[in-house]
Scaffold this active site. Sequence first.
Site, mmCIF file in Angstrom:
data_model
loop_
_atom_site.group_PDB
_atom_site.id
_atom_site.type_symbol
_atom_site.label_atom_id
_atom_site.label_comp_id
_atom_site.label_asym_id
_atom_site.label_seq_id
_atom_site.Cartn_x
_atom_site.Cartn_y
_atom_site.Cartn_z
ATOM 1 N N ASP A 43 -20.707 41.970 -1.965
ATOM 2 C CA ASP A 43 -20.323 42.546 -0.675
ATOM 3 C C ASP A 43 -21.454 42.234 0.302
ATOM 4 O O ASP A 43 -22.398 41.521 -0.052
ATOM 5 C CB ASP A 43 -20.111 44.073 -0.842
ATOM 6 N N THR A 61 -17.668 33.818 -17.950
ATOM 7 C CA THR A 61 -17.502 33.062 -19.200
ATOM 8 C C THR A 61 -16.035 32.699 -19.456
ATOM 9 O O THR A 61 -15.744 31.950 -20.373
ATOM 10 C CB THR A 61 -18.048 33.860 -20.398
#
Length: 226
Positions: A62, A113
């Site tokens: 953010d 991942t």
Amino acid sequence: MTELIIALDVPSELDALRLLDRIPDARWVKVGSVLMTREGPSLLHELHSRGLKVFLDLKWHDIPNTVAGAVSAAREIGVAMATVHTLGGPAMMQAAAEAAGPELGLVGVTVLTSHSDTELSATLGRPSVVVLDEVARLARSATAAGLRGVVCSAHEAATVRQALGPDAWIVVPGIRRAGDATGDQVRVATPASAVAAGASHLVVGRPILSAADPASVFEEMAGATA
Ligand code: C5P
């Protein structure tokens, strides 16, 4: 020694505490967005009261001021580790690192991942993106901004260890024993190979959560990290 972190990817606090009752040797737990959204900070206090170290994995991404505020709140609760996204940029990571102070280990998520080269390339809208190069670049930017380390897969851990030196935290999810289902993970490795590649912390979810005997899987994996 490499720390073994149990990812509490379960639907409720009751499920998490029941699981932990069965794994008395657990030292670290990871609380992600599902459990945190449902149960809130009281869960973190309960985990701390059991003597556990908490890794709050909300992957903040953010504007700097907002991320710094979230990090300050996590620090006040006393969590030991938390994640921000390295793609939030250097200014965001610097603000986060300042808010973390010395007691909260802030690590930067590099490339999830669950991403392959092809998927990352499609996500970024660039041809021929190589995950390994992106992870190394983002890892250097994370520690340059003051983060304690990064999250990456075992496949990039050795390159990242070389780039960041011996003190950085390298947190590795996507851990599977030979024969475990990979699920949605693409870049997986065994506990021993992740440790050999330079991981400081391993994150394990489904192989422990879905086991008939979670403690025995935990102990087996912990044995590979000692
Ligand atoms: O069940 P499994 O062992 O795949 O769980 C891996 C955990 O690590 C999940 O909680 C997931 O959110 C987290 N994780 C990840 N990849 C990252 C960062 C965190 O898989 N880059």
